[in-house]
Design a protein around this motif. Sequence first.
Motif, PDB file in Angstrom:
ATOM      1  N   GLY A   1     -25.031  -7.086  -2.695  1.00  6.82           N
ATOM      2  CA  GLY A   1     -25.322  -5.691  -2.434  1.00  6.82           C
ATOM      3  C   GLY A   1     -24.362  -4.989  -1.508  1.00  6.82           C
ATOM      4  N   ALA A   2     -23.404  -5.722  -0.913  1.00  5.54           N
ATOM      5  CA  ALA A   2     -22.449  -5.122   0.022  1.00  5.54           C
ATOM      6  C   ALA A   2     -21.080  -5.011  -0.629  1.00  5.54           C
ATOM      7  N   ALA A   3     -20.349  -3.950  -0.306  1.00  7.77           N
ATOM      8  CA  ALA A   3     -19.001  -3.767  -0.827  1.00  7.77           C
ATOM      9  C   ALA A   3     -18.061  -4.784  -0.208  1.00  7.77           C
ATOM     10  N   THR A   4     -17.316  -5.529  -1.043  1.00  9.97           N
ATOM     11  CA  THR A   4     -16.397  -6.549  -0.539  1.00  9.97           C
ATOM     12  C   THR A   4     -14.964  -6.354  -1.023  1.00  9.97           C
ATOM     13  N   SER A   5     -14.722  -5.401  -1.901  1.00  6.48           N
ATOM     14  CA  SER A   5     -13.354  -5.099  -2.312  1.00  6.48           C
ATOM     15  C   SER A   5     -13.326  -3.678  -2.849  1.00  6.48           C
ATOM     16  N   SER A   6     -12.165  -3.042  -2.715  1.00  9.91           N
ATOM     17  CA  SER A   6     -12.060  -1.667  -3.183  1.00  9.91           C
ATOM     18  C   SER A   6     -10.624  -1.364  -3.589  1.00  9.91           C
ATOM     19  N   SER A   7     -10.469  -0.288  -4.333  1.00  8.86           N
ATOM     20  CA  SER A   7      -9.158   0.277  -4.614  1.00  8.86           C
ATOM     21  C   SER A   7      -8.938   1.381  -3.597  1.00  8.86           C
ATOM     22  N   SER A   8      -7.939   1.210  -2.743  1.00  9.38           N
ATOM     23  CA  SER A   8      -7.745   2.128  -1.616  1.00  9.38           C
ATOM     24  C   SER A   8      -7.399   3.534  -2.086  1.00  9.38           C
ATOM     25  N   GLN A   9      -7.608   4.487  -1.200  1.00  8.46           N
ATOM     26  CA  GLN A   9      -7.252   5.879  -1.461  1.00  8.46           C
ATOM     27  C   GLN A   9      -5.752   5.974  -1.710  1.00  8.46           C
ATOM     28  N   PRO A  10      -5.313   6.556  -2.830  1.00  9.46           N
ATOM     29  CA  PRO A  10      -3.878   6.608  -3.140  1.00  9.46           C
ATOM     30  C   PRO A  10      -3.016   7.203  -2.033  1.00  9.46           C
ATOM     31  N   SER A  11      -3.512   8.212  -1.321  1.00 11.10           N
ATOM     32  CA  SER A  11      -2.707   8.794  -0.242  1.00 11.10           C
ATOM     33  C   SER A  11      -2.446   7.785   0.857  1.00 11.10           C
ATOM     34  N   LEU A  12      -3.438   6.937   1.176  1.00 19.31           N
ATOM     35  CA  LEU A  12      -3.238   5.905   2.187  1.00 19.31           C
ATOM     36  C   LEU A  12      -2.299   4.828   1.659  1.00 19.31           C
ATOM     37  N   MET A  13      -2.427   4.466   0.385  1.00 15.58           N
ATOM     38  CA  MET A  13      -1.511   3.505  -0.217  1.00 15.58           C
ATOM     39  C   MET A  13      -0.076   4.020  -0.138  1.00 15.58           C
ATOM     40  N   ALA A  14       0.106   5.302  -0.441  1.00 21.00           N
ATOM     41  CA  ALA A  14       1.445   5.893  -0.395  1.00 21.00           C
ATOM     42  C   ALA A  14       2.001   5.857   1.020  1.00 21.00           C
ATOM     43  N   THR A  15       1.173   6.201   1.990  1.00 22.52           N
ATOM     44  CA  THR A  15       1.605   6.156   3.396  1.00 22.52           C
ATOM     45  C   THR A  15       2.045   4.758   3.789  1.00 22.52           C
ATOM     46  N   MET A  16       1.267   3.753   3.385  1.00 29.31           N
ATOM     47  CA  MET A  16       1.596   2.385   3.737  1.00 29.31           C
ATOM     48  C   MET A  16       2.864   1.908   3.048  1.00 29.31           C
ATOM     49  N   LEU A  17       3.007   2.220   1.769  1.00 28.79           N
ATOM     50  CA  LEU A  17       4.185   1.757   1.039  1.00 28.79           C
ATOM     51  C   LEU A  17       5.460   2.405   1.586  1.00 28.79           C
ATOM     52  N   GLU A  18       5.384   3.666   1.948  1.00 33.25           N
ATOM     53  CA  GLU A  18       6.559   4.301   2.548  1.00 33.25           C
ATOM     54  C   GLU A  18       6.843   3.721   3.934  1.00 33.25           C
ATOM     55  N   ALA A  19       5.780   3.423   4.693  1.00 33.78           N
ATOM     56  CA  ALA A  19       5.962   2.846   6.030  1.00 33.78           C
ATOM     57  C   ALA A  19       6.497   1.415   5.967  1.00 33.78           C
ATOM     58  N   LEU A  20       6.394   0.774   4.801  1.00 31.89           N
ATOM     59  CA  LEU A  20       6.871  -0.598   4.651  1.00 31.89           C
ATOM     60  C   LEU A  20       8.395  -0.687   4.711  1.00 31.89           C
ATOM     61  N   ARG A  21       9.069   0.408   4.439  1.00 28.10           N
ATOM     62  CA  ARG A  21      10.530   0.498   4.579  1.00 28.10           C
ATOM     63  C   ARG A  21      11.266  -0.519   3.695  1.00 28.10           C
ATOM     64  N   VAL A  22      10.885  -0.579   2.433  1.00 30.72           N
ATOM     65  CA  VAL A  22      11.600  -1.476   1.531  1.00 30.72           C
ATOM     66  C   VAL A  22      12.885  -0.809   1.067  1.00 30.72           C
ATOM     67  N   GLU A  23      13.830  -1.632   0.618  1.00 30.68           N
ATOM     68  CA  GLU A  23      15.091  -1.132   0.091  1.00 30.68           C
ATOM     69  C   GLU A  23      15.335  -1.745  -1.281  1.00 30.68           C
ATOM     70  N   ASP A  24      15.826  -0.937  -2.194  1.00 32.13           N
ATOM     71  CA  ASP A  24      16.096  -1.404  -3.547  1.00 32.13           C
ATOM     72  C   ASP A  24      17.424  -2.157  -3.605  1.00 32.13           C
ATOM     73  N   GLY A  25      17.483  -3.129  -4.497  1.00 33.19           N
ATOM     74  CA  GLY A  25      18.748  -3.765  -4.836  1.00 33.19           C
ATOM     75  C   GLY A  25      19.334  -4.687  -3.788  1.00 33.19           C
ATOM     76  N   VAL A  26      18.555  -5.086  -2.787  1.00 31.99           N
ATOM     77  CA  VAL A  26      19.088  -5.983  -1.753  1.00 31.99           C
ATOM     78  C   VAL A  26      18.326  -7.302  -1.703  1.00 31.99           C
ATOM     79  N   GLY A  27      17.489  -7.543  -2.700  1.00 33.71           N
ATOM     80  CA  GLY A  27      16.785  -8.820  -2.786  1.00 33.71           C
ATOM     81  C   GLY A  27      15.624  -8.974  -1.836  1.00 33.71           C
ATOM     82  N   MET A  28      14.992  -7.881  -1.436  1.00 31.62           N
ATOM     83  CA  MET A  28      13.855  -7.980  -0.528  1.00 31.62           C
ATOM     84  C   MET A  28      12.680  -8.658  -1.219  1.00 31.62           C
ATOM     85  N   LYS A  29      12.001  -9.537  -0.470  1.00 32.80           N
ATOM     86  CA  LYS A  29      10.801 -10.190  -0.973  1.00 32.80           C
ATOM     87  C   LYS A  29       9.613  -9.753  -0.119  1.00 32.80           C
TER      88      LYS A  29
END
Length: 375
Positions: free
Chosen positions: A83-111
């Motif tokens: 009866g309790a929530a244990t997983s969710s799909s996060s709010q897209p705006s928060l996902m976007a904020t987090m992904l941009e804050a992650l500071r990934v770079e393309d083409g340099v082999g980041m894992k």
Amino acid sequence: MTTHLAEAAAARRAELVQSLAASGDLTDPAWQAAFERVPRHVFVPYFYDHTGRRISAYEAETRDQWFDAVHEDRALVTHRTDGAATSSSSQPSLMATMLEALRVEDGVGMKVLEIGTGTGYNAALLAHRLGNGSVVTVDTEPDLVTAARARLTEAGYEPHVLLADGTYGHPDLAPYHRIIATCRIDSVPPAWVRQLAYGTGTDAGQILAPLGNALVRIHRTGPLQAEGRFLPGGAYFMPLRHGTTAGVPTRRPALPTGQARPTDIPASALADNAYRFLVSVIEPHLDWQYDLDDTGKPTAARVWSPDGAIAALHPDGTVTETGPHSLWSRLEDAYRTFTEHEEPGPERYGLTIDNDVQRVWLDAPGGPGWELRRG
């Protein structure tokens, strides 16, 4: 997937991206492209509303409601246990904020290592940007992992999706240039720091995680040393799950009825997200219950701690408490620090990790600080 559904979903994703870009939550063109291409509806074929009712793509009476919701800037509960929530799909705006804050770079082999696979949607966004082989995602729930792997394949992505306790990261594929957690932590697991890549500047291995109710971004500075700062705003996530679940009791013990005393904390402070951030750091896993006035502001409150400490703030501004320690005194100490330093938001705090000691500090490493309790 029918052609009509695919076209309608693509149009709605484009609208969502435009909205997120206009609000400033999504500014990186590469992430904008990922949000436009990755179909969230594939990863969230159903969710549960606030009453616990299942809203599904597979049921005619809820299909339109489902389609609208998965293309809106909303967090959606996708898994319930007892009866309790244990997983969710996060709010897209928060996902976007987090992904941009992650500071990934393309083409340099980041894992990237993601802690908390959930639906698999965030892993798909990462894989779209960095490539399948550069993304490792782990979750402790077998059903979630199985479903996420299937939905990722359906959407055309094949990152490493693994059943594992995220507390320990995933050493077999380390080191990682970035670690992102999509679940709340009370302290940073040492394994995450050990599995970060060495480097300098933006090349240094970095962790982005919700600690308390805000995001912290830290970089590795030594074998088991790291340092960084919290980001502005709030970030509310479900807790990191592992072998045993710690948290508030499922049944709240009786409230204290002893001698009431005055308190320095006004009820209005309990609605202040900046103060609540500090509380979330020094006293994690509190269970709150409020009385609200006609404007939605607290007038009284009850709070339970997992260790059995209980306190009640009454409408007359007094408090009663009981338990193994004075919970309310801890909250008062935090409130005095909060007001004495001009009510700081999360962005004024930082985190330093030095082997077994993790310390949150205000303004500078030598400022007021609180040692995190390892969970």
